[in-house]
Scaffold this motif. Sequence first.
Motif, PDB file in Angstrom:
ATOM      1  N   MET A  28       0.835  -1.205   0.000  1.00 26.13           N
ATOM      2  CA  MET A  28       0.000   0.000   0.000  1.00 26.13           C
ATOM      3  C   MET A  28       0.869   1.254   0.000  1.00 26.13           C
ATOM      4  SD  MET A  28      -3.299  -0.720   2.419  1.00 26.13           S
ATOM      5  CE  MET A  28      -2.381  -1.269   3.837  1.00 26.13           C
ATOM      6  N   ARG A  29       1.910   1.265   0.825  1.00 23.74           N
ATOM      7  CA  ARG A  29       2.801   2.420   0.904  1.00 23.74           C
ATOM      8  C   ARG A  29       3.429   2.692  -0.475  1.00 23.74           C
ATOM      9  NH1 ARG A  29       5.720   0.638   4.715  1.00 23.74           N
ATOM     10  NH2 ARG A  29       4.600   1.611   6.409  1.00 23.74           N
ATOM     11  N   LYS A  30       3.867   1.633  -1.147  1.00 24.16           N
ATOM     12  CA  LYS A  30       4.482   1.772  -2.468  1.00 24.16           C
ATOM     13  C   LYS A  30       3.474   2.316  -3.476  1.00 24.16           C
ATOM     14  CE  LYS A  30       6.740  -0.856  -6.119  1.00 24.16           C
ATOM     15  NZ  LYS A  30       7.144  -2.175  -6.578  1.00 24.16           N
ATOM     16  N   GLU A  31       2.292   1.744  -3.490  1.00 23.30           N
ATOM     17  CA  GLU A  31       1.281   2.185  -4.458  1.00 23.30           C
ATOM     18  C   GLU A  31       0.855   3.632  -4.205  1.00 23.30           C
ATOM     19  OE1 GLU A  31      -1.492   0.013  -6.289  1.00 23.30           O
ATOM     20  OE2 GLU A  31      -0.258  -1.779  -6.413  1.00 23.30           O
ATOM     21  N   LEU A  32       0.665   3.988  -2.945  1.00 27.24           N
ATOM     22  CA  LEU A  32       0.249   5.356  -2.635  1.00 27.24           C
ATOM     23  C   LEU A  32       1.351   6.359  -2.939  1.00 27.24           C
ATOM     24  CD1 LEU A  32      -1.744   4.735   0.641  1.00 27.24           C
ATOM     25  CD2 LEU A  32      -2.671   5.462  -1.560  1.00 27.24           C
ATOM     26  N   SER A  33       2.611   5.980  -2.754  1.00 32.13           N
ATOM     27  CA  SER A  33       3.715   6.903  -3.017  1.00 32.13           C
ATOM     28  C   SER A  33       3.953   7.107  -4.512  1.00 32.13           C
ATOM     29  CB  SER A  33       4.994   6.409  -2.342  1.00 32.13           C
ATOM     30  OG  SER A  33       5.481   5.254  -2.983  1.00 32.13           O
ATOM     31  N   THR A  34       3.425   6.216  -5.341  1.00 29.92           N
ATOM     32  CA  THR A  34       3.608   6.351  -6.794  1.00 29.92           C
ATOM     33  C   THR A  34       2.376   6.911  -7.483  1.00 29.92           C
ATOM     34  OG1 THR A  34       2.946   4.055  -7.162  1.00 29.92           O
ATOM     35  CG2 THR A  34       5.304   4.493  -6.914  1.00 29.92           C
ATOM     36  N   GLY A  35       1.441   7.442  -6.721  1.00 28.95           N
ATOM     37  CA  GLY A  35       0.322   8.124  -7.354  1.00 28.95           C
ATOM     38  C   GLY A  35      -1.031   7.488  -7.169  1.00 28.95           C
ATOM     39  N   GLY A  36      -1.155   6.470  -6.377  1.00 35.87           N
ATOM     40  CA  GLY A  36      -2.471   5.921  -6.110  1.00 35.87           C
ATOM     41  C   GLY A  36      -2.518   4.424  -6.196  1.00 35.87           C
ATOM     42  N   LEU A  37      -3.593   3.906  -5.709  1.00 30.99           N
ATOM     43  CA  LEU A  37      -3.792   2.468  -5.748  1.00 30.99           C
ATOM     44  C   LEU A  37      -4.077   2.021  -7.161  1.00 30.99           C
ATOM     45  CD1 LEU A  37      -6.023   2.002  -2.582  1.00 30.99           C
ATOM     46  CD2 LEU A  37      -3.615   1.433  -2.836  1.00 30.99           C
ATOM     47  N   ASN A  38      -3.643   0.857  -7.503  1.00 27.75           N
ATOM     48  CA  ASN A  38      -3.822   0.296  -8.837  1.00 27.75           C
ATOM     49  C   ASN A  38      -5.152  -0.452  -8.887  1.00 27.75           C
ATOM     50  OD1 ASN A  38      -3.332  -0.464 -11.412  1.00 27.75           O
ATOM     51  ND2 ASN A  38      -1.740  -1.943 -10.930  1.00 27.75           N
ATOM     52  N   LEU A  39      -6.249   0.302  -8.953  1.00 26.54           N
ATOM     53  CA  LEU A  39      -7.582  -0.277  -8.952  1.00 26.54           C
ATOM     54  C   LEU A  39      -8.188  -0.220 -10.350  1.00 26.54           C
ATOM     55  CD1 LEU A  39      -8.949   1.381  -5.702  1.00 26.54           C
ATOM     56  CD2 LEU A  39      -8.071  -0.939  -5.958  1.00 26.54           C
ATOM     57  N   PRO A  40      -9.109  -1.131 -10.668  1.00 27.71           N
ATOM     58  CA  PRO A  40      -9.769  -1.066 -11.971  1.00 27.71           C
ATOM     59  C   PRO A  40     -10.625   0.198 -12.066  1.00 27.71           C
ATOM     60  CG  PRO A  40     -10.760  -2.776 -10.603  1.00 27.71           C
ATOM     61  CD  PRO A  40      -9.572  -2.233  -9.856  1.00 27.71           C
ATOM     62  N   PRO A  41     -10.886   0.675 -13.281  1.00 25.49           N
ATOM     63  CA  PRO A  41     -11.721   1.866 -13.446  1.00 25.49           C
ATOM     64  C   PRO A  41     -13.136   1.635 -12.898  1.00 25.49           C
ATOM     65  CG  PRO A  41     -11.087   0.954 -15.588  1.00 25.49           C
ATOM     66  CD  PRO A  41     -10.442   0.116 -14.534  1.00 25.49           C
ATOM     67  N   SER A  42     -13.774   2.708 -12.564  1.00 23.04           N
ATOM     68  CA  SER A  42     -15.128   2.643 -12.053  1.00 23.04           C
ATOM     69  C   SER A  42     -16.050   1.927 -13.028  1.00 23.04           C
ATOM     70  CB  SER A  42     -15.630   4.078 -11.821  1.00 23.04           C
ATOM     71  OG  SER A  42     -16.774   4.065 -11.035  1.00 23.04           O
TER      72      SER A  42
END
Length: 87
Positions: free
Chosen positions: A70-84
């Motif tokens: 989570m720390r890595k994903e948030l520090s690189t611009g956000g969580l890697n989630l599918p589009p809405s």
Amino acid sequence: MTLEFGHQLAATWLEIHPGASASQVVEFLEEQSLRARVAAVEVYVATGKTSEEEALALLEYEGRSYRDLMRKELSTGGLNLPPSGAR
């Protein structure tokens, strides 16, 4: 689903406690997380898959790994989630 549950849990708690600080929300979520980890250990032990010590160590390792991710994903611009709307 876990993210949605966490969001709804925090949002509902804030509706009940509208004047709560961010640290109080985090404290509440930490308490809920601890309860979930205790329940997971009980299930692991009850099914005979591991000892209590092994289950605790596994959950601790998974928790650290998940938090690092989570720390890595948030520090690189956000969580890697599918589009809405995507399934």
